[in-house]
Design an enzyme around this catalytic site. Structure first.
Site, PDB file in Angstrom:
ATOM      1  CG  ASN A 135     -13.247   7.737  -8.591  1.00  0.00           C
ATOM      2  OD1 ASN A 135     -13.235   8.080  -9.774  1.00  0.00           O
ATOM      3  ND2 ASN A 135     -12.237   7.086  -8.026  1.00  0.00           N
ATOM      4  CG  HIS A 141      -1.775   7.944  -8.847  1.00  0.00           C
ATOM      5  ND1 HIS A 141      -0.745   7.190  -9.362  1.00  0.00           N
ATOM      6  CD2 HIS A 141      -2.905   7.281  -9.118  1.00  0.00           C
ATOM      7  CE1 HIS A 141      -1.248   6.102  -9.925  1.00  0.00           C
ATOM      8  NE2 HIS A 141      -2.562   6.132  -9.796  1.00  0.00           N
TER       9      HIS A 141
END
Ligand code: ADP
Length: 402
Positions: free
Chosen positions: A10, A182
């Site tokens: 990430n 998300h």
């Protein structure tokens, strides 16, 4: 035996978070974080979960390439190096996949070009994600690398939910629409909620409330997202740690015309200096609760505004779904702040929503019900696991059965 490990990366603008998982049993082998990349005070914190060893390096790490090299070295010290034949793939979190990417995708040149084309709608995130991908590809050019998009889960939204009420020609030319974010978390939590209730996702309508520092709600019908609260960017929707969420767009004209602020200043104000932080000077819900307990009125008002917005979205998504089987709270605030959960559903008994105070007070890492046994709608706390979801989606694409 075929390779079963997946490294999840990430990459942010100045940080890289990573986890190495073994997909045979979903165990975590290593986890870590490099932060303040490009500064003198960079830091790498690495934990080998195989041994429980934690190591920390403090000192300059010039760029993402140096950061990933350092991560690779740390992994190698634990016998988990990137050259290992056990590594099946690297899974990358990519924030914006636009309308193009509806599924996790094996990365090739065409995919890189498309992620690059989306930079105008994700100027902060996609360049950092791309840097991470390119660096990892240079380190292991032979290995499948998979992009898992934050927006993908929301591409099932109907046009009526995804479009803003503006001229479609302008909207299409500039790719202005509601994308949502998300998504990896909303996908994981909606599925895990079905698991908790012993149902198939297809049977269930769920409202997912992802309440972290960033926060978003989604309406999930039968496993597919039909609405979500973030829009073109993560600024829309709920009150967040530092983002305002919904406001009258004319506030922006007003800030510019009457307040004399530049567009960049307004961008910073609404994204970084608003929300809970803007309202009371704190964006951490723990601190806000502590202040409320001491009788602080500013913190109380910030909390009330946060809850009012949350409740409005629960009501809105109830109407969107028609029938709601479950409401799931997740992420830092949703998993930990019992007071937020209780306040968000207080007064919604007519909708079949209630929280049992005893169950709500229980802490833990496992998904759990917090509604009374008699309640029509299940209210649950379902810890999110974005890394596991990225690894699962990556492995499903590249993993081969033994
Ligand atoms: P993100 O990934 O968006 O940075 P997280 O999902 O980790 O955020 O959530 C971080 C937030 O969770 C913190 O800012 C804090 O407000 C909240 N939080 C964490 N632990 C607790 C707790 N025990 N009680 C209340 N709020 C908490």
């Amino acid at each position: 035996m075929s390779p079963s490990r997946v490294l999840v990366l990430n990459s942010g603008s100045s940080s890289v978070k990573y986890q190495l998982l073994d997909m045979r049993d979903h165990s975590r082998l290593a986890t870590g974080l490099v932060e303040r990349i490009g500064e003198q005070t960079s830091r790498l914190k690495h934990t080998a979960l195989t041994t429980g060893d934690t190591r920390e390096y403090n000192g300059p790490i010039a760029d993402h390439q140096a950061a990933l090299k350092a991560v690779a070295e740390e992994l190698a010290r634990d016998g988990l190096g990137l050259e290992s034949t056990e590594l099946a793939a690297i899974g990358h979190r990519v924030v914006h996949g636009g309308m193009f990417f509806t599924e996790p995708t094996v990365i090739d040149d065409a995919v890189l070009t498309e992620i690059e084309r989306l930079i105008p709608v994700a100027p902060l995130h996609n360049p950092a994600n791309l840097t991470g991908i390119r660096t990892a590809m240079a380190l292991r050019p032979d290995l499948p690398q998979v992009a898992v998009f934050d927006t993908a889960f929301h591409t099932t939204m109907p046009e009526s939910a995804a479009r803003y009420a503006i001229d479609p020609k302008i909207a299409d030319r500039l790719r202005i629409r509601r994308y949502g974010f998300h998504g990896t978390s909303h996908a994981y939590v909606s599925r895990a909620t079905a698991g908790l209730l012993g149902k198939a996702p297809q049977e269930l309508n769920v409202i997912v409330l992802h309440l972290g520092n960033g926060a978003s709600a989604s309406a999930v019908r039968g496993g597919r997202c039909v609405d979500t609260s973030m829009g073109l960017t993560p600024l829309e929707g709920l009150v967040m740690g530092t983002r305002s969420g919904d406001l009258d767009p004319a506030v922006i004209f007003h800030l510019e015309r009457v307040g004399g602020m530049s567009m960049d200043e307004i961008d910073t104000l609404l994204n970084k200096r608003s929300g809970l932080f803007g309202l009371c000077g704190d964006n951490d819900m723990r601190e806000i609760q502590r202040r409320i307990d001491e009788g602080d009125r500013e913190a109380r008002l910030a909390f009330d505004i946060y809850i009012h917005r949350l409740k409005k979205y629960i009501g809105a998504y109830y109407a969107v779904l028609g029938r709601v089987d479950a409401v799931a709270f997740t992420a830092g605030v949703g998993e930990n702040a019992a007071a937020v959960r209780a306040a968000a559903v207080a007064g919604l008994e007519e909708l079949g929503l209630a929280v049992d105070d005893g169950l709500n007070a229980v802490r833990g890492d496992a998904p759990r019900l917090i509604s009374p046994a008699s309640a029509r709608v299940a209210v649950a706390v379902v810890p999110t696991d974005e890394e596991l979801e990225i690894a699962t989606q990556t492995y499903a694409l590249v993993g081969k059965d033994d």
